[in-house]
Design an enzyme around this catalytic site. Sequence first.
Site, PDB file in Angstrom:
ATOM      1  N   TRP A  62       8.578  -9.698   0.402  1.00  0.00           N
ATOM      2  CA  TRP A  62       7.823  -8.484   0.735  1.00  0.00           C
ATOM      3  C   TRP A  62       8.006  -8.111   2.206  1.00  0.00           C
ATOM      4  CZ3 TRP A  62       4.068  -8.884   4.508  1.00  0.00           C
ATOM      5  CH2 TRP A  62       3.565 -10.155   4.796  1.00  0.00           C
ATOM      6  N   GLU A  70     -10.874   6.126  -0.297  1.00  0.00           N
ATOM      7  CA  GLU A  70      -9.541   5.773   0.224  1.00  0.00           C
ATOM      8  C   GLU A  70      -9.616   5.520   1.730  1.00  0.00           C
ATOM      9  OE1 GLU A  70      -6.947   5.048  -1.588  1.00  0.00           O
ATOM     10  OE2 GLU A  70      -8.056   5.607  -3.368  1.00  0.00           O
ATOM     11  N   TRP A  80     -10.409   2.085   2.167  1.00  0.00           N
ATOM     12  CA  TRP A  80      -9.276   1.136   2.123  1.00  0.00           C
ATOM     13  C   TRP A  80      -8.628   1.017   3.506  1.00  0.00           C
ATOM     14  CZ3 TRP A  80      -7.659  -2.435  -1.284  1.00  0.00           C
ATOM     15  CH2 TRP A  80      -8.214  -2.392  -2.568  1.00  0.00           C
ATOM     16  N   ASN A  94       1.748   7.454  -2.729  1.00  0.00           N
ATOM     17  CA  ASN A  94       1.166   6.107  -2.875  1.00  0.00           C
ATOM     18  C   ASN A  94       1.529   5.427  -4.196  1.00  0.00           C
ATOM     19  OD1 ASN A  94      -0.682   3.905  -2.109  1.00  0.00           O
ATOM     20  ND2 ASN A  94      -1.820   4.628  -3.891  1.00  0.00           N
ATOM     21  N   TRP A 147       1.707  -4.047   1.229  1.00  0.00           N
ATOM     22  CA  TRP A 147       2.763  -4.970   0.783  1.00  0.00           C
ATOM     23  C   TRP A 147       2.184  -6.262   0.230  1.00  0.00           C
ATOM     24  CZ3 TRP A 147       7.579  -4.234  -0.562  1.00  0.00           C
ATOM     25  CH2 TRP A 147       8.172  -3.029  -0.184  1.00  0.00           C
TER      26      TRP A 147
HETATM   27  P1  FAD Z   1      -4.546  10.060   0.472  1.00  0.00           P
HETATM   28  O1  FAD Z   1      -4.458   9.588  -0.929  1.00  0.00           O
HETATM   29  O2  FAD Z   1      -4.821  11.487   0.687  1.00  0.00           O
HETATM   30  O3  FAD Z   1      -5.620   9.149   1.212  1.00  0.00           O
HETATM   31  C1  FAD Z   1      -6.274   9.553   2.430  1.00  0.00           C
HETATM   32  C2  FAD Z   1      -6.108   8.530   3.503  1.00  0.00           C
HETATM   33  O4  FAD Z   1      -6.703   7.301   3.123  1.00  0.00           O
HETATM   34  C3  FAD Z   1      -4.655   8.193   3.807  1.00  0.00           C
HETATM   35  O5  FAD Z   1      -4.089   9.125   4.685  1.00  0.00           O
HETATM   36  C4  FAD Z   1      -4.774   6.799   4.407  1.00  0.00           C
HETATM   37  O6  FAD Z   1      -5.111   6.839   5.773  1.00  0.00           O
HETATM   38  C5  FAD Z   1      -5.945   6.205   3.634  1.00  0.00           C
HETATM   39  N1  FAD Z   1      -5.426   5.423   2.500  1.00  0.00           N
HETATM   40  C6  FAD Z   1      -5.119   5.871   1.257  1.00  0.00           C
HETATM   41  N2  FAD Z   1      -4.705   4.844   0.487  1.00  0.00           N
HETATM   42  C7  FAD Z   1      -4.733   3.738   1.258  1.00  0.00           C
HETATM   43  C8  FAD Z   1      -4.412   2.375   1.034  1.00  0.00           C
HETATM   44  N3  FAD Z   1      -3.987   1.931  -0.168  1.00  0.00           N
HETATM   45  N4  FAD Z   1      -4.541   1.509   2.063  1.00  0.00           N
HETATM   46  C9  FAD Z   1      -4.990   1.920   3.271  1.00  0.00           C
HETATM   47  N5  FAD Z   1      -5.311   3.208   3.538  1.00  0.00           N
HETATM   48  C10 FAD Z   1      -5.183   4.102   2.546  1.00  0.00           C
HETATM   49  N6  FAD Z   1      -0.535   3.827   4.480  1.00  0.00           N
HETATM   50  C11 FAD Z   1      -0.331   4.124   5.760  1.00  0.00           C
HETATM   51  O7  FAD Z   1      -1.069   4.937   6.338  1.00  0.00           O
HETATM   52  N7  FAD Z   1       0.658   3.504   6.479  1.00  0.00           N
HETATM   53  C12 FAD Z   1       1.489   2.581   5.916  1.00  0.00           C
HETATM   54  O8  FAD Z   1       2.354   2.029   6.613  1.00  0.00           O
HETATM   55  C13 FAD Z   1       1.323   2.299   4.534  1.00  0.00           C
HETATM   56  N8  FAD Z   1       2.145   1.433   3.908  1.00  0.00           N
HETATM   57  C14 FAD Z   1       1.960   1.172   2.574  1.00  0.00           C
HETATM   58  C15 FAD Z   1       2.820   0.269   1.932  1.00  0.00           C
HETATM   59  C16 FAD Z   1       2.664  -0.013   0.580  1.00  0.00           C
HETATM   60  C17 FAD Z   1       3.596  -0.994  -0.095  1.00  0.00           C
HETATM   61  C18 FAD Z   1       1.635   0.614  -0.144  1.00  0.00           C
HETATM   62  C19 FAD Z   1       1.458   0.323  -1.607  1.00  0.00           C
HETATM   63  C20 FAD Z   1       0.765   1.500   0.478  1.00  0.00           C
HETATM   64  C21 FAD Z   1       0.920   1.792   1.832  1.00  0.00           C
HETATM   65  N9  FAD Z   1       0.062   2.692   2.499  1.00  0.00           N
HETATM   66  C22 FAD Z   1       0.255   2.948   3.829  1.00  0.00           C
HETATM   67  C23 FAD Z   1      -1.124   3.253   1.823  1.00  0.00           C
HETATM   68  C24 FAD Z   1      -0.944   4.617   1.124  1.00  0.00           C
HETATM   69  O9  FAD Z   1       0.197   4.605   0.337  1.00  0.00           O
HETATM   70  C25 FAD Z   1      -0.851   5.769   2.110  1.00  0.00           C
HETATM   71  O10 FAD Z   1      -1.915   5.720   3.040  1.00  0.00           O
HETATM   72  C26 FAD Z   1      -0.935   7.120   1.381  1.00  0.00           C
HETATM   73  O11 FAD Z   1       0.080   7.239   0.430  1.00  0.00           O
HETATM   74  C27 FAD Z   1      -0.824   8.241   2.394  1.00  0.00           C
HETATM   75  O12 FAD Z   1      -0.819   9.481   1.774  1.00  0.00           O
HETATM   76  P2  FAD Z   1      -2.054  10.472   1.893  1.00  0.00           P
HETATM   77  O13 FAD Z   1      -2.401  10.667   3.307  1.00  0.00           O
HETATM   78  O14 FAD Z   1      -1.724  11.682   1.092  1.00  0.00           O
HETATM   79  O15 FAD Z   1      -3.184   9.620   1.179  1.00  0.00           O
END
Ligand code: FAD
Length: 483
Positions: A366, A282, A285, A348, A389
């Site tokens: 979007w 992740e 990503w 997410n 998005w």
């Molecule tokens: P975890 O699942 O614990 O993941 C760990 C870290 O990995 C996250 O903190 C994040 O930095 C990174 N990560 C995880 N998934 C993604 C992903 N799909 N893309 C990029 N990095 C990722 N994330 C943001 O940080 N800021 C945003 O503005 C943002 N907008 C989003 C908008 C949409 C429409 C979608 C579908 C996803 C978006 N995300 C965004 C990605 C993701 O949803 C969040 O990073 C995640 O939910 C954060 O929760 P977590 O820290 O518990 O993630």
Amino acid sequence: MVDELATIVWLRHDLRVGDNPALQHAIHAGGPVVPLFVHAPREQLPWQPGAASNWWLHHSLAALDENLQAKGSRLIVRQGETLAELRQVVHQTKANQVVWNRCHEPAIAERDQKIAAALQADGCHVSTFEGNLLVDPGQPRTKQGKPFQVFTPFWKYISKILTEIQPPLPTPRTLAAPARWPASTKLPELKLLPQIDWAAGFRKAWQPGEVGAKQQLAAFARQHVDQYDSGRNLPGQDLTSRLSPHLHFGEISPRQVWHTIIEGQHAGHRGISESAEIYLKELGWREFAHHLLVHFPQTTDAPLREEFAGFAWRSSAKDLHAWQRGQTGYPLVDAGMRQLWHTGWMHNRVRMIVASFLCKHLLLPWQDGARWFWDTLVDADLANNTLGWQWTAGCGADAAPYFRVFNPISQAAKFDPQGAYIRRWVPEIAALADRWLGSPWEASSAELRAAKIEIGKTYPAPIVDHAAGRTRALQAWKQMRGK
Ligand code: FAD
């Protein structure tokens, strides 16, 4: 107090003391260190930070100042035009160099290049570092020398680099102070906090700052990382790391996250679990999102896949408002939008569902969704938000195909089977049996009466029929492709 030439550490999205390459460079220079934050949101236009982000920033700056004070230093806060403020602080502290960790948002990166050139022309040394990503986002290239647009080969490419990732830099115990501190603006003067206090839910959910970030990471590495593979899709349980705002503001570095997870796994005398590997991916990503932003800066506003520029989006202020306020009549969508409003964050899986609902069921652009997220997320991040998005709308890199339309009813049954998430955020339907929580309008009148629900009154009727919305979206997509 030291009399040598000072180094200014210009802090931005690296609001931490540990594993901070710019700060370490300043320490090694041997003279006084002046940690500086300049508040200049207009320089980030058209993506100046939103209200939720500002709330976080206020608390993060306060936490950083406290941390620095404990090391004999302090955070100098200024507001105004950044270059002018930097020049003043250089002059006032007799600094001979300014250092910072790079940011990759297009407006910021462009401004920073100009600032570097101007400071160098003044005779000041400038050094910049990659402190907020695992890999320099400009570096990865396909065999053809092009930027990647598909995640899997990108991940393969950077995985090789990551086998040699360096350990995090140490956290300094003390920092040398300048002979005289320059003036600093008081945090409340930045007016980052809301005038009407809507942030009570934020305070309960978060602890901004380096200490909060480390605690969050340690708890996740200890308790949840081995359940991440199965748990990350269940919004009713807190099984993801919730590190996103901490990472966005650089209160913790991705390198610290990487090493903490790996060390935690080794400490348990086991190899790295599959679940931990999925988690580390992740972070990949996040790297991919920044790589795309650097190479395709226009994608914050325009679709990467150009055929989508002519897509026939609808326009409906009423539908957009219903979506924003969590009043669409689809409980899983509404739960997500209300979680966002109350806590500044959304799970997410639910982000994907609400985004798909906006772009497909409602056929709204979007960009409208990205803007709303930008204003309401505490983790609003230009790279990740743009990727998220465009991915959901089907118009970005490695995107979900447009014809894949998330079904908010079956997604609720699959990922929130006992309704923990929906009951928490949509309490007005909490008394319904689990099976109707994703589609309350399908319950019998007797069941609705027993649960004290009147569809259209106590909870909205669906603003669009699922099947009809799906068909309309697919037609618009076919029309765009000339079929
Ligand atoms: P975890 O699942 O614990 O993941 C760990 C870290 O990995 C996250 O903190 C994040 O930095 C990174 N990560 C995880 N998934 C993604 C992903 N799909 N893309 C990029 N990095 C990722 N994330 C943001 O940080 N800021 C945003 O503005 C943002 N907008 C989003 C908008 C949409 C429409 C979608 C579908 C996803 C978006 N995300 C965004 C990605 C993701 O949803 C969040 O990073 C995640 O939910 C954060 O929760 P977590 O820290 O518990 O993630």
